[in-house]
Scaffold this motif. Structure first.
Motif, PDB file in Angstrom:
ATOM      1  N   GLY A  98      14.398  35.500  36.125  1.00  0.00           N
ATOM      2  CA  GLY A  98      13.594  34.798  35.337  1.00  0.00           C
ATOM      3  C   GLY A  98      13.407  34.028  36.784  1.00  0.00           C
ATOM      4  N   THR A  99      12.498  32.397  36.312  1.00  0.00           N
ATOM      5  CA  THR A  99      13.102  32.018  37.219  1.00  0.00           C
ATOM      6  C   THR A  99      13.086  30.771  37.338  1.00  0.00           C
ATOM      7  OG1 THR A  99       9.733  31.578  36.175  1.00  0.00           O
ATOM      8  CG2 THR A  99       9.968  29.850  37.342  1.00  0.00           C
ATOM      9  N   ALA A 100      13.690  30.319  38.756  1.00  0.00           N
ATOM     10  CA  ALA A 100      14.270  28.943  38.823  1.00  0.00           C
ATOM     11  C   ALA A 100      14.072  28.132  37.614  1.00  0.00           C
ATOM     12  CB  ALA A 100      14.811  28.822  40.589  1.00  0.00           C
ATOM     13  N   LEU A 101      14.794  27.855  36.973  1.00  0.00           N
ATOM     14  CA  LEU A 101      14.357  26.005  36.253  1.00  0.00           C
ATOM     15  C   LEU A 101      16.334  25.290  36.125  1.00  0.00           C
ATOM     16  CD1 LEU A 101      12.801  28.400  33.748  1.00  0.00           C
ATOM     17  CD2 LEU A 101      11.799  26.003  35.269  1.00  0.00           C
TER      18      LEU A 101
ATOM     19  N   GLN B 217      12.094  31.029  28.337  1.00  0.00           N
ATOM     20  CA  GLN B 217      12.297  29.230  28.424  1.00  0.00           C
ATOM     21  C   GLN B 217      12.254  28.225  27.713  1.00  0.00           C
ATOM     22  OE1 GLN B 217      10.009  28.758  32.181  1.00  0.00           O
ATOM     23  NE2 GLN B 217      10.268  30.851  32.735  1.00  0.00           N
TER      24      GLN B 217
ATOM     25  N   ALA C 209       7.286  31.805  29.316  1.00  0.00           N
ATOM     26  CA  ALA C 209       8.088  33.360  29.867  1.00  0.00           C
ATOM     27  C   ALA C 209       9.447  33.313  29.767  1.00  0.00           C
ATOM     28  CB  ALA C 209       7.325  32.835  31.128  1.00  0.00           C
TER      29      ALA C 209
ATOM     30  N   ALA D   1      16.801  23.866  40.276  1.00  0.00           N
ATOM     31  CA  ALA D   1      15.999  25.023  39.609  1.00  0.00           C
ATOM     32  C   ALA D   1      16.312  26.032  40.902  1.00  0.00           C
ATOM     33  CB  ALA D   1      15.208  24.873  40.098  1.00  0.00           C
ATOM     34  N   ASP D   2      17.594  27.084  40.812  1.00  0.00           N
ATOM     35  CA  ASP D   2      17.988  28.066  41.690  1.00  0.00           C
ATOM     36  C   ASP D   2      18.595  29.586  40.791  1.00  0.00           C
ATOM     37  OD1 ASP D   2      19.804  29.816  44.024  1.00  0.00           O
ATOM     38  OD2 ASP D   2      20.140  27.327  44.745  1.00  0.00           O
ATOM     39  N   ASN D   3      18.116  30.514  40.693  1.00  0.00           N
ATOM     40  CA  ASN D   3      18.787  31.518  40.345  1.00  0.00           C
ATOM     41  C   ASN D   3      20.392  32.312  40.945  1.00  0.00           C
ATOM     42  OD1 ASN D   3      17.609  31.504  38.155  1.00  0.00           O
ATOM     43  ND2 ASN D   3      16.169  33.511  38.729  1.00  0.00           N
TER      44      ASN D   3
ATOM     45  N   TYR E 168      13.202  34.842  30.603  1.00  0.00           N
ATOM     46  CA  TYR E 168      14.069  34.699  31.525  1.00  0.00           C
ATOM     47  C   TYR E 168      15.358  35.037  31.132  1.00  0.00           C
ATOM     48  CZ  TYR E 168      16.174  30.739  29.555  1.00  0.00           C
ATOM     49  OH  TYR E 168      16.547  29.382  28.703  1.00  0.00           O
TER      50      TYR E 168
END
Lengths: 87, 148
Positions: free
Chosen positions: B135-138, B104, B46, B12-14, B48
């Motif tokens: 987007g959110t880090a996933l 997502q 959401a 989890a890190d963009n 991304y």
């Protein structure tokens, strides 16, 4: 152009089970989703389907030529290395 | 021409993506013909984005993954791949081969017809990076089939 693309797409994209045809731009190699109202472009010089960005460029720059050019530069580097580093 | 699978992922890190690239002494062109992509973390409802972008230098900071031959009789792949690569400094500006917004919770797959794949030139260290720049880090999983 759209009907030609539909008969002969370059690939497809699946998002949540829904399938869309895609084309791979003959000039820049990018992937474009084919839509009825936005079919992309067609280069009359190389007879290739192209993306909107390449339509805006307005010149025929076939992707294969770009590949050859990039790889040719590599060969020049190799030649240079062979001269300077005595490889 | 051999076919190989690259099984790639990212925590989890963009700032990290995955990369498929040529070695320091490139031997031949590499063609990416199949990309599958999905979230392995906890996805929200959401947006991304998913992008594929060219690069001219080898990625750093990740873990090397050896592409696996689909036919065990094939030779080892000359191409390299990397999980969780830090790509930002090596990317070619505006050289996006794919840039698409997704939910997502969606799984994405792209398949090319023969001869219409994404091509990495046979030039040292050139490659294609798969990224989620917005987007959110996933935690994310990629699978890519390559031919060379």
């Amino acid at each position: 152009m759209y009907s030609a693309t539909m008969r002969n797409p370059h690939g497809y994209m699946v998002i949540d089970g829904e399938e869309s045809d895609t084309i791979t731009c003959s000039h820049c190699n990018c992937i474009v989703v084919v839509m009825k109202d936005k079919p992309g472009g067609f280069c009359i010089k190389c007879s290739g389907l192209i993306c909107d960005s390449c339509v805006d460029v307005g010149k025929c720059r076939p992707f294969e030529k770009w590949l050859d050019k990039v790889e040719k530069n590599l060969d020049k580097d190799r030649l240079f290395d062979s001269v300077t580093k005595n490889v | 021409m051999g076919a190989y699978n690259c099984d790639l992922g990212r925590t989890a890190d963009n700032t990290h993506g995955v990369a498929i690239y040529q070695p320091a002494a490139a031997l031949k062109r590499v063609r990416i013909g199949d990309i599958i992509f999905g979230v392995t973390g906890t996805p929200a409802d959401a947006a991304y984005s998913l992008a594929a972008q060219r690069s001219t230098a080898a990625p750093t900071g990740g873990t090397s993954v050896t592409p696996q031959a689909l036919d065990p009789a094939d030779l080892a792949a000359s191409a390299l791949s990397m999980d969780g690569a830090v790509s930002a400094s090596t990317l070619t500006a505006n050289a996006f081969l794919l840039n698409i917004g997704l939910n997502q919770r969606s799984t994405f797959r792209w398949v090319a017809r023969e001869g219409k794949e994404l091509v990495i030139p046979g030039t040292n260290n050139n490659g294609i990076h798969l990224l989620t720049p917005i987007g959110t880090a996933l935690a994310i999983q990629w699978g890519a089939h390559i031919e060379e």
